[in-house]
Motif scaffolding. Sequence first.
Motif, PDB file in Angstrom:
ATOM      1  N   LEU A 146       0.872  -1.222   0.349  1.00  0.00           N
ATOM      2  CA  LEU A 146      -0.004   0.183   0.092  1.00  0.00           C
ATOM      3  C   LEU A 146       1.104   1.438  -0.016  1.00  0.00           C
ATOM      4  CD1 LEU A 146      -3.106   1.094   0.033  1.00  0.00           C
ATOM      5  CD2 LEU A 146      -2.632   1.042   2.740  1.00  0.00           C
ATOM      6  N   THR A 147       0.907   1.619  -1.254  1.00  0.00           N
ATOM      7  CA  THR A 147       2.136   3.348  -1.611  1.00  0.00           C
ATOM      8  C   THR A 147       0.861   4.262  -1.379  1.00  0.00           C
ATOM      9  OG1 THR A 147       1.320   3.088  -3.979  1.00  0.00           O
ATOM     10  CG2 THR A 147       3.302   1.458  -2.582  1.00  0.00           C
ATOM     11  N   LEU A 148       1.677   5.062  -1.112  1.00  0.00           N
ATOM     12  CA  LEU A 148       0.883   5.979  -0.933  1.00  0.00           C
ATOM     13  C   LEU A 148       0.339   6.823  -2.364  1.00  0.00           C
ATOM     14  CD1 LEU A 148       0.340   9.168   0.748  1.00  0.00           C
ATOM     15  CD2 LEU A 148       3.120  10.009  -0.637  1.00  0.00           C
ATOM     16  N   PHE A 149       1.417   6.158  -3.375  1.00  0.00           N
ATOM     17  CA  PHE A 149       0.569   6.374  -4.927  1.00  0.00           C
ATOM     18  C   PHE A 149      -1.204   5.910  -4.585  1.00  0.00           C
ATOM     19  CE2 PHE A 149      -0.771   5.106  -8.626  1.00  0.00           C
ATOM     20  CZ  PHE A 149      -1.055   6.213  -9.874  1.00  0.00           C
ATOM     21  N   LEU A 150      -0.491   4.559  -4.154  1.00  0.00           N
ATOM     22  CA  LEU A 150      -2.196   4.008  -3.854  1.00  0.00           C
ATOM     23  C   LEU A 150      -3.595   4.465  -3.050  1.00  0.00           C
ATOM     24  CD1 LEU A 150      -1.432   0.003  -4.434  1.00  0.00           C
ATOM     25  CD2 LEU A 150      -2.398   1.465  -5.884  1.00  0.00           C
ATOM     26  N   LEU A 151      -2.377   5.344  -2.015  1.00  0.00           N
ATOM     27  CA  LEU A 151      -3.936   5.835  -1.059  1.00  0.00           C
ATOM     28  C   LEU A 151      -4.140   6.898  -1.834  1.00  0.00           C
ATOM     29  CD1 LEU A 151      -2.185   6.123   1.749  1.00  0.00           C
ATOM     30  CD2 LEU A 151      -4.591   4.971   1.715  1.00  0.00           C
ATOM     31  N   MET A 152      -3.737   8.117  -2.788  1.00  0.00           N
ATOM     32  CA  MET A 152      -4.590   8.818  -3.455  1.00  0.00           C
ATOM     33  C   MET A 152      -5.155   8.478  -4.339  1.00  0.00           C
ATOM     34  SD  MET A 152      -0.861  11.606  -3.588  1.00  0.00           S
ATOM     35  CE  MET A 152      -0.256  10.518  -4.676  1.00  0.00           C
ATOM     36  N   ARG A 153      -4.604   6.791  -5.051  1.00  0.00           N
ATOM     37  CA  ARG A 153      -5.454   6.900  -5.983  1.00  0.00           C
ATOM     38  C   ARG A 153      -7.024   6.408  -5.637  1.00  0.00           C
ATOM     39  NH1 ARG A 153      -4.828   1.074  -9.395  1.00  0.00           N
ATOM     40  NH2 ARG A 153      -6.578   1.630 -10.381  1.00  0.00           N
TER      41      ARG A 153
END
Length: 605
Positions: A212-219
């Motif tokens: 779970l990356t920051l990119f996925l959280l933003m997505r």
Amino acid sequence: MMTALKRILIGPPLKTEELKDQKIPKWKALPTLSSDALSSVAYGPEQILTVLAPIGAVALWYSLPIAGAIIFLLVMLGLSYRQIIHEYPGGGGAYIVSSDNLGTFGGLTAGSALLIDYTLTVAVSSSSGVAAISSAFPVLRPYTVLIGVFFVLLIMVLNLRGIRESGTIFSFPTYLFILGILGLVVTGLVKVLIQGVPSHVPPVTNHLPKGLTLFLLMRAFSSGCSSLTGVEAISNSTPNFKKPVKQNAARTLAVLVILLAILLAGVTGLAYLYHVVPNHETVLSQIAAHIFGHSVFYYYIQVTTALILLLACNTSFSAFPILASMMSDDKFLPRMFGVRGDRLNFSNGIIFLAVAAIVLIIAFEGNVNQLIPLYAIGVFLSFTLAQTGLVCRWIKNKPKHWLSKLVINLIGAILTFVVTIIFAVTKFTEGAWIVVILIPLLILIFYRIRRHFVLVGQELQIDIETDKPEEIESRIIIPVSGISKVVRNTIGYAKSIGGEAVALYIGFDEEDVKRMESQWEKWAPDVRLVTTVSRYRSVIRPLLRFIDHMGEDGKHRRITVLVPEFIPRQWWTKALHNQTGLMIRVILLFRKDVVISTVPYHLKH
């Protein structure tokens, strides 16, 4: 026949003076203008979980803070659009605010973003509604596209009947949905209080799990923000409210924000507590099954969800035509979008929206997950521009309490701008690139349309003191294929309008021409007949040569071509006859020196 069918579908025409009677009260406005935003409860939380679920159960906890951030953004948008209602009660929302405070380019950017969003709203809402129906009745899954198209056409017809009638029809399903979801949330929470937290609830974590990356959280956040589309519709459609307009619109917006916040928080919380993840069945359907089983209450939730998703299209059908009419008044869209139809609505905008949405449904095969990435980037761009425009307005005018208003809009502008960037980045490869390209393309088209209208206006403008009407000598050419009542009718009309009239007969051999000349001399010797032989059986080329010959003397004359044409009583028999008259009209339409006119003769058969 067509007129009778039109009257059956949309009703009798209304007088212009009856426009004031088409205004709607708050209880009708909420379901009519808020069904889009409220219906997003059915797919907004699901879009968050769709991103988080592949990481594992431990990632699902993050759906709660993401939903909290979305609700905070919802409140900020509600406060912002409340101010737009009071500052711009004429409607138009982001387009008017941006045009007034950020200039033409800002207004066109907001306008193009909203037009795209409204079109996608119809496609997404109808496809989501069909998905809810097919979850309860899997046998219908092969027909999702056909069902979606049918419902778009149905809602189009209802809107063509007028906003007052459509508001009454759409009110009851929306209120039934609100009651159903509120009942679902309350019942689910009560069961948790009585029976305890389910044993399989995902664990709470304070660190990012693996994958779970920051990119996925933003997505996930950007996907969930699709729940906020439609919030702007009330401010865009403020003129549709009954008096006092501003107060009624502002109160309706406040009710929408409160309801949507409660429903979003409730559905997301239940999905977490019952460990629901997206699959072939919608998240809302799974939650209802967990709480009610497959009882009558489960089917109540599914039916009302499907109805509001389908009726969510109505928000766009209310706002798109108004926005298109304003842009038409500003000469950025064709004139037809600014003309009210028989039922005092902007019917051309309604029809255009339906056709565009149907094209999207067919192109994407009614797949919600493919449509969603295109969905919200446009509306968040318009959110950003509207709030930036208000920031500029407060700084420039400094009205009473302007600092507090400035803070609200500045925070809102920053947040929505961040969300827009997140959308553009995280959804770019999933289809958002289409919208990123389409918005500048639409802006270019709008500028070209405006330029055309300006140039036409300059060319047609006259000085009423010096540019007086003048008489132009006219020469009339009547193409004839023989002697008949149709030709007699046309010659009689030519004599009545004056001018030199010449009949032109184009034969395919010498004998044919001689026979025609002999008959004409007996029948109408007072009308000049010119004959020519077309050895290649062409009618158009000899006609064009004769027109050029008639204008060779250089005098200031207008050549009028009168085309004799008979009209059969039954429309379908028209195709049985020669279409030479149609070809002549099409070819001569582009000649600057020729006036083309049809003289009809109506048959009894």
